[in-house]
Design an enzyme around this catalytic site. Sequence first.
Site, short mmCIF file in Angstrom:
data_model
loop_
_atom_site.label_atom_id
_atom_site.label_comp_id
_atom_site.label_asym_id
_atom_site.label_seq_id
_atom_site.Cartn_x
_atom_site.Cartn_y
_atom_site.Cartn_z
N HIS A 185 31.94 -3.14 -40.92
CA HIS A 185 31.57 -3.57 -39.57
C HIS A 185 30.16 -4.19 -39.68
O HIS A 185 29.18 -3.47 -39.86
CB HIS A 185 31.58 -2.38 -38.61
CG HIS A 185 32.96 -1.79 -38.48
ND1 HIS A 185 33.19 -0.43 -38.43
CD2 HIS A 185 34.17 -2.39 -38.41
CE1 HIS A 185 34.49 -0.23 -38.33
NE2 HIS A 185 35.11 -1.39 -38.31
N GLU B 140 26.77 -3.08 -38.17
CA GLU B 140 26.23 -1.78 -38.56
C GLU B 140 25.29 -1.99 -39.75
O GLU B 140 25.54 -1.58 -40.88
CB GLU B 140 27.39 -0.82 -38.87
CG GLU B 140 28.21 -0.54 -37.61
CD GLU B 140 29.60 0.04 -37.87
OE1 GLU B 140 30.38 0.13 -36.91
OE2 GLU B 140 29.91 0.40 -39.02
N HIS C 219 28.80 3.43 -42.66
CA HIS C 219 28.91 2.82 -41.33
C HIS C 219 27.76 3.25 -40.42
O HIS C 219 26.93 4.06 -40.79
CB HIS C 219 30.21 3.30 -40.66
CG HIS C 219 31.45 2.69 -41.22
ND1 HIS C 219 32.20 1.77 -40.54
CD2 HIS C 219 32.07 2.87 -42.41
CE1 HIS C 219 33.24 1.42 -41.26
NE2 HIS C 219 33.19 2.06 -42.41
N GLU D 3 28.54 8.07 -41.26
CA GLU D 3 28.09 7.40 -40.04
C GLU D 3 26.61 7.69 -39.79
O GLU D 3 26.18 8.84 -39.87
CB GLU D 3 28.90 7.89 -38.82
CG GLU D 3 30.39 7.59 -38.91
CD GLU D 3 30.76 6.15 -38.51
OE1 GLU D 3 29.85 5.39 -38.10
OE2 GLU D 3 31.95 5.80 -38.64
ZN ZN Z 1 31.88 1.17 -38.54
#
Ligand code: ZN
Length: 377
Positions: free
Chosen positions: A167, A170, A260, A336
């Site tokens: 992504h 990010e 991420h 994350e």
């Molecule tokens: Zn992500």
Amino acid sequence: MKISSNFDSGNIEVINADDPAHIRLRIPYDAGDEFMQWFHFRLNGAKDQDCTIIIEDLDKSAYPSGWEYYRACASYDRETWFRVDTDFDGEEMTIRHTPQLDTVWFAYFAPYTRERHHDLIAKCQLHPRVRHEVLGETLDGEDMDLLVVGDDYADDRLKLWAIARQHPGETMAEWWMEGFLTRLLDDHDPVSRELLQRAVFYVVPNMNPDGSRRGHLRTNAAGANLNREWAAPSLERSPEVYWVEKKMREIGLDFCLDVHGDEGLPYNFIAGADAIPDCPQRLIDLREAFEANLRRVSPDFQSEHGYPPKAAGEANLTYASTHIQNTFQALTMTLEMPFKDTVDTPDYFQGWSPERSQKLGASCLDAIWGILPDIKG
Ligand code: ZN
């Protein structure tokens, strides 16, 4: 006064920029018209004036909860990104700032440009233990870069993978990569030295170059969310995943970390792939051991808050983590980091930042070192 975004990872639409006290903006959608959240623009010509910048329609953004308690990032030198006064009423976000200089940059999070990516590749390849390979091309014609760190001619080495920025918005994930690679290539670091005696690292610092340059939050040039493409990647829709997954099958894989950022949750956390069909207990134990190690070495990391666990066997196998863990029966985790800040260890000036992402990347090597003897089972 002028607002512009016609540069690497720039993304904003100007509705009204005639009066510093009433600036109105909108965030264009990623290709695919499904997601919008990433913004990056610069404002020139309002030095010492009180600016009120309203960004409209954020109730239609990918993660409206991401704007709650969020503060926008700003910079004068594009090195230090500080947080500015920001409010969200459920629909519009208001940024208030009085620029101290002629030009100020604003972004959702500290940007990580393609130029910086090339600098990172160049810096790493100077190390004698690094090989740089191009796996294939993206739809916009960018190279998919792989760094191989360690003695990959030796057959007995563990094969440890790390990938980031599926992504593209990010960006903390590529800042994390800088910290991870810099420590791994430090010849004086005892953990890195020993890791490289026993393992080879296969590192993809940026999984989504097209989305990065275009200023997307989540998709590539074809509008594909790459973290839903792993079950059946194709050269037409998701060549980024196609090339990396192919290489994983060629080389083999004993461990993988997929890095991420999370828009909503103000924590660093791991999302495991425990819910794959018939997940071996040893992989669940290994994940817990990795998390315990990371908690010990980094107060910025915690395991209390994260995504609700899925029931055994219920995993969506289109994700990188679940697909890879299921295919290779090897520990694969999504890491994350927050866009906002960590609740337990906040930094009022910068919030979660490039510097802190780099530190977490370096700390992950300690956590890997701690589980190394058990990685293969
Ligand atoms: Zn992500």
